[in-house]
Write a protein that holds these residues in place. Structure first.
Motif, PDB file in Angstrom:
ATOM      1  N   PRO A  63       0.818  -1.212   0.000  1.00 39.10           N
ATOM      2  CA  PRO A  63       0.000   0.000   0.000  1.00 39.10           C
ATOM      3  C   PRO A  63       0.858   1.272   0.000  1.00 39.10           C
ATOM      4  N   LEU A  64       0.422   2.259  -0.752  1.00 45.09           N
ATOM      5  CA  LEU A  64       1.105   3.546  -0.836  1.00 45.09           C
ATOM      6  C   LEU A  64       0.256   4.559  -0.081  1.00 45.09           C
ATOM      7  N   ARG A  65       0.690   4.914   1.120  1.00 44.96           N
ATOM      8  CA  ARG A  65      -0.068   5.875   1.926  1.00 44.96           C
ATOM      9  C   ARG A  65      -0.020   7.253   1.271  1.00 44.96           C
ATOM     10  N   GLU A  66      -0.984   8.069   1.611  1.00 43.33           N
ATOM     11  CA  GLU A  66      -1.103   9.397   1.005  1.00 43.33           C
ATOM     12  C   GLU A  66       0.139  10.254   1.217  1.00 43.33           C
ATOM     13  N   ASP A  67       0.793  10.090   2.360  1.00 45.60           N
ATOM     14  CA  ASP A  67       1.966  10.905   2.674  1.00 45.60           C
ATOM     15  C   ASP A  67       3.274  10.268   2.207  1.00 45.60           C
ATOM     16  N   GLU A  68       3.183   9.195   1.441  1.00 44.36           N
ATOM     17  CA  GLU A  68       4.384   8.493   0.990  1.00 44.36           C
ATOM     18  C   GLU A  68       4.534   8.556  -0.518  1.00 44.36           C
ATOM     19  N   GLY A  69       5.765   8.560  -0.935  1.00 40.81           N
ATOM     20  CA  GLY A  69       6.104   8.353  -2.339  1.00 40.81           C
ATOM     21  C   GLY A  69       5.492   9.325  -3.322  1.00 40.81           C
ATOM     22  N   LEU A  70       5.880   9.153  -4.557  1.00 40.10           N
ATOM     23  CA  LEU A  70       5.356   9.946  -5.661  1.00 40.10           C
ATOM     24  C   LEU A  70       4.503   9.062  -6.552  1.00 40.10           C
ATOM     25  N   LEU A  71       3.430   9.617  -7.037  1.00 39.67           N
ATOM     26  CA  LEU A  71       2.555   8.884  -7.942  1.00 39.67           C
ATOM     27  C   LEU A  71       3.304   8.481  -9.205  1.00 39.67           C
ATOM     28  N   ARG A  72       4.172   9.353  -9.697  1.00 32.94           N
ATOM     29  CA  ARG A  72       4.954   9.045 -10.899  1.00 32.94           C
ATOM     30  C   ARG A  72       5.802   7.810 -10.671  1.00 32.94           C
ATOM     31  N   GLU A  73       6.416   7.712  -9.500  1.00 29.92           N
ATOM     32  CA  GLU A  73       7.257   6.556  -9.196  1.00 29.92           C
ATOM     33  C   GLU A  73       6.415   5.284  -9.138  1.00 29.92           C
ATOM     34  N   ALA A  74       5.213   5.384  -8.582  1.00 30.89           N
ATOM     35  CA  ALA A  74       4.322   4.215  -8.516  1.00 30.89           C
ATOM     36  C   ALA A  74       3.951   3.760  -9.921  1.00 30.89           C
ATOM     37  N   LEU A  75       3.601   4.708 -10.789  1.00 25.67           N
ATOM     38  CA  LEU A  75       3.262   4.338 -12.171  1.00 25.67           C
ATOM     39  C   LEU A  75       4.473   3.750 -12.886  1.00 25.67           C
ATOM     40  N   GLY A  76       5.636   4.325 -12.648  1.00 30.61           N
ATOM     41  CA  GLY A  76       6.863   3.803 -13.264  1.00 30.61           C
ATOM     42  C   GLY A  76       7.169   2.387 -12.803  1.00 30.61           C
ATOM     43  N   SER A  77       6.943   2.112 -11.533  1.00 30.99           N
ATOM     44  CA  SER A  77       7.174   0.777 -11.004  1.00 30.99           C
ATOM     45  C   SER A  77       6.227  -0.228 -11.657  1.00 30.99           C
ATOM     46  N   LEU A  78       4.968   0.157 -11.801  1.00 27.10           N
ATOM     47  CA  LEU A  78       4.010  -0.736 -12.462  1.00 27.10           C
ATOM     48  C   LEU A  78       4.376  -0.934 -13.931  1.00 27.10           C
ATOM     49  N   TYR A  79       4.779   0.142 -14.595  1.00 28.76           N
ATOM     50  CA  TYR A  79       5.162   0.041 -16.003  1.00 28.76           C
ATOM     51  C   TYR A  79       6.347  -0.910 -16.183  1.00 28.76           C
ATOM     52  N   SER A  80       7.288  -0.882 -15.248  1.00 30.20           N
ATOM     53  CA  SER A  80       8.473  -1.740 -15.376  1.00 30.20           C
ATOM     54  C   SER A  80       8.118  -3.219 -15.284  1.00 30.20           C
ATOM     55  N   LEU A 130      -1.368  12.338 -15.552  1.00 31.39           N
ATOM     56  CA  LEU A 130      -0.323  12.806 -14.636  1.00 31.39           C
ATOM     57  C   LEU A 130       0.758  13.564 -15.405  1.00 31.39           C
ATOM     58  N   GLU A 131       1.102  13.077 -16.558  1.00 35.15           N
ATOM     59  CA  GLU A 131       2.113  13.752 -17.379  1.00 35.15           C
ATOM     60  C   GLU A 131       1.665  15.181 -17.722  1.00 35.15           C
ATOM     61  N   ASP A 132       0.398  15.345 -18.047  1.00 31.23           N
ATOM     62  CA  ASP A 132      -0.150  16.672 -18.334  1.00 31.23           C
ATOM     63  C   ASP A 132      -0.007  17.588 -17.115  1.00 31.23           C
ATOM     64  N   TRP A 133      -0.340  17.089 -15.941  1.00 29.61           N
ATOM     65  CA  TRP A 133      -0.215  17.879 -14.716  1.00 29.61           C
ATOM     66  C   TRP A 133       1.259  18.197 -14.429  1.00 29.61           C
ATOM     67  N   GLU A 134       2.121  17.227 -14.602  1.00 25.42           N
ATOM     68  CA  GLU A 134       3.551  17.437 -14.343  1.00 25.42           C
ATOM     69  C   GLU A 134       4.130  18.520 -15.253  1.00 25.42           C
ATOM     70  N   SER A 135       3.639  18.598 -16.478  1.00 29.00           N
ATOM     71  CA  SER A 135       4.163  19.598 -17.420  1.00 29.00           C
ATOM     72  C   SER A 135       3.834  21.027 -16.978  1.00 29.00           C
ATOM     73  N   ARG A 136       2.929  21.188 -16.045  1.00 30.97           N
ATOM     74  CA  ARG A 136       2.539  22.518 -15.543  1.00 30.97           C
ATOM     75  C   ARG A 136       3.253  22.900 -14.246  1.00 30.97           C
ATOM     76  N   ARG A 137       4.210  22.112 -13.820  1.00 28.36           N
ATOM     77  CA  ARG A 137       4.889  22.386 -12.547  1.00 28.36           C
ATOM     78  C   ARG A 137       5.741  23.641 -12.648  1.00 28.36           C
ATOM     79  N   PRO A 138       5.502  24.600 -11.741  1.00 26.41           N
ATOM     80  CA  PRO A 138       6.368  25.787 -11.702  1.00 26.41           C
ATOM     81  C   PRO A 138       7.780  25.398 -11.264  1.00 26.41           C
ATOM     82  N   VAL A 139       8.752  26.108 -11.725  1.00 28.51           N
ATOM     83  CA  VAL A 139      10.151  25.781 -11.434  1.00 28.51           C
ATOM     84  C   VAL A 139      10.471  25.844  -9.950  1.00 28.51           C
TER      85      VAL A 139
END
Length: 192
Positions: A63-80, A130-139
């Motif tokens: 389980p990935l608790r709300e205060d843990e990890g990044l969603l991108r990392e979770a998706l990347g792990s599943l993709y792998s 998620l990729e769409d949201w990530e592309s809007r991240r301020p520096v």
């Protein structure tokens, strides 16, 4: 009795496992339900062990608790898992996908179903969003802060939890085929 190859350092050895001759299969993959039996051969058991280890050591079944990890990392792990599963299928060859008597399942069928019906729907929907949201991240904002501010983050975490439930059922099935206890449960409860 079936054997599983175990590596410890540079030493490889075959160990005997008490794996059942047949295991019951019952997987609900949202779009399809797989139900029946599987009589894994030795190659299928070795392949099942390799995939079991991969599933147990990823966010896929933890389980990935709300205060843990990044969603991108979770998706990347599943993709792998696609790459890993392909490697396992290639390594063990056609023997893990041979048709079985009486419509029984084989490792190849179960593994491909896991990818195409258990994981792919989540990735197809959420990776681009998620990729769409990530592309809007301020520096000046960290990846974690930006991801946490996403109004759909909770929805994606819910979808990850649904997929985790499916993959946990797969992990349980693979453990049964290998004749090993549910290691995720054993570690969580301190059982040996």
């Amino acid at each position: 009795m079936p054997t599983v190859e175990v590596a410890a350092g540079h030493v490889r050895r075959q160990v005997m496992v008490r794996a059942p001759k047949s295991v019951g299969v019952r997987l609900n993959l949202r779009v399809v339900e797989i139900s029946g039996t599987w009589e894994p051969n030795d190659s299928e058991r070795r392949a099942a062990w390799e995939l079991y280890v991969e599933l147990l050591t990823r966010v896929s079944v933890v389980p990935l608790r709300e205060d843990e990890g990044l969603l991108r990392e979770a998706l990347g792990s599943l993709y792998s898992l696609f790459t890993t599963t392909r490697e396992v299928l290639r390594k063990y060859g056609p023997e893990v996908a041979e048709p079985k008597k009486d419509g029984q399942y084989n490792f190849g069928y179960l593994a491909v179903s896991m990818l195409n019906y258990g994981i792919r729907p989540l990735l197809a929907r959420w990776h681009p969003a998620l990729e769409d949201w990530e592309s809007r991240r301020p520096v000046d904002r960290s990846r974690g802060e930006h991801e946490h501010a996403w109004n759909r983050a909770g929805e994606l975490r819910g979808a990850l939890e649904d997929t985790r439930t499916i993959l946990t059922a797969y992990a349980d099935l693979l453990a049964s085929a290998c004749g090993v206890p549910n290691l995720l449960e054993a570690v969580a409860t301190g059982d040996r």
